[in-house]
Design a protein around this motif. Structure first.
Motif: not given
Length: 175
Positions: A90, A124, A126-128, A131-132, A135
Motif C-alpha cells: 500500500t 495499491l 494509488q487507491l483509496t 478500495l484497497r 481489492v
C-alpha cells in the motif's frame, strides 16, 4: 427482538468450549530459526520503526514460501493445496514493488526473468483505503489455494488510524 435474543443465546451455546473438546491445532507453516511464526488460518504482524528492514524480512519469508523451504533464517512448510501467495503493498510505487519481488526471488534463488505462478503481487498505493481493502478482500475470496497473505502497510487500509471504530472494524475484517 425475540429472534435476536434467541440468536444470541444460540451463539452463546455454540461458542462455549469444554476441556474435553477435541480441538485441532492450526497447521504450523512458517518458522524463524526453528520458532513458529505463522500458522494457517491466523495472522501475524511484523512491526518496527521506519526503515528497520521489515520489508526485507517479509521478502525473505515470501522467498521461503515460494520454494517451500529455507531462506535465510526462515522456513516455510505449506501444504501443496495452500501454496499461493498474495502480496499487497500500500506504500510503494510499482517500481519499488517490483524490486521487493526481485529481492524475494533472489533470496529464494529463483530466476528473476520468469514470474512465479504462485505469487500474486499488487501495488495499491494509488487507491483509496476503502478500495484497497475491497481489492484485497476480492483477491482472497477469488484466488484458490491461498496459504500466505502479506499486506505491507495495513495502516493504509484506514483513513484514521486513531479511530477506534475504524481500527476495530478493520481487525474484525482481517480475522
Amino acid at each position: 427482538m425475540q429472534e435476536l435474543k434467541e440468536d444470541i443465546i444460540r451463539l452463546w451455546e455454540e461458542k462455549q468450549l469444554r476441556i474435553t473438546d477435541e480441538i485441532q491445532t492450526a497447521p504450523e507453516v512458517l518458522y524463524a530459526n526453528g520458532s513458529v511464526i505463522g500458522t494457517l488460518g491466523n495472522f501475524s504482524a511484523s512491526t518496527g520503526k521506519a526503515k528497520s528492514k521489515k520489508t526485507f524480512n517479509v521478502a525473505a519469508i515470501v522467498g521461503a514460501s515460494l520454494v517451500n523451504g529455507k531462506v535465510l533464517g526462515y522456513t516455510a512448510e505449506f501444504p501443496d493445496d495452500k501454496r499461493t501467495i498474495l502480496y499487497f503493498d500500500t506504500e510503494q510505487s510499482p517500481y519499488h514493488c517490483q524490486k521487493v519481488m526481485e529481492r524475494a526471488l533472489r533470496l529464494a534463488k529463483l530466476p528473476t526473468d520468469i514470474h512465479p505462478e504462485r505469487l500474486k503481487f499488487a501495488a495499491l498505493r494509488q487507491l483509496t483505503p476503502t478500495l484497497r481493502l475491497e481489492v484485497i478482500e476480492q483477491a482472497i475470496i477469488s484466488t484458490p489455494e491461498v496459504g500466505l497473505v502479506v499486506i505491507d502497510g495495513v495502516r493504509d487500509l484506514m483513513y484514521d488510524i486513531n479511530c477506534a471504530k475504524e481500527s476495530t472494524d478493520l481487525i474484525g475484517k482481517l480475522m
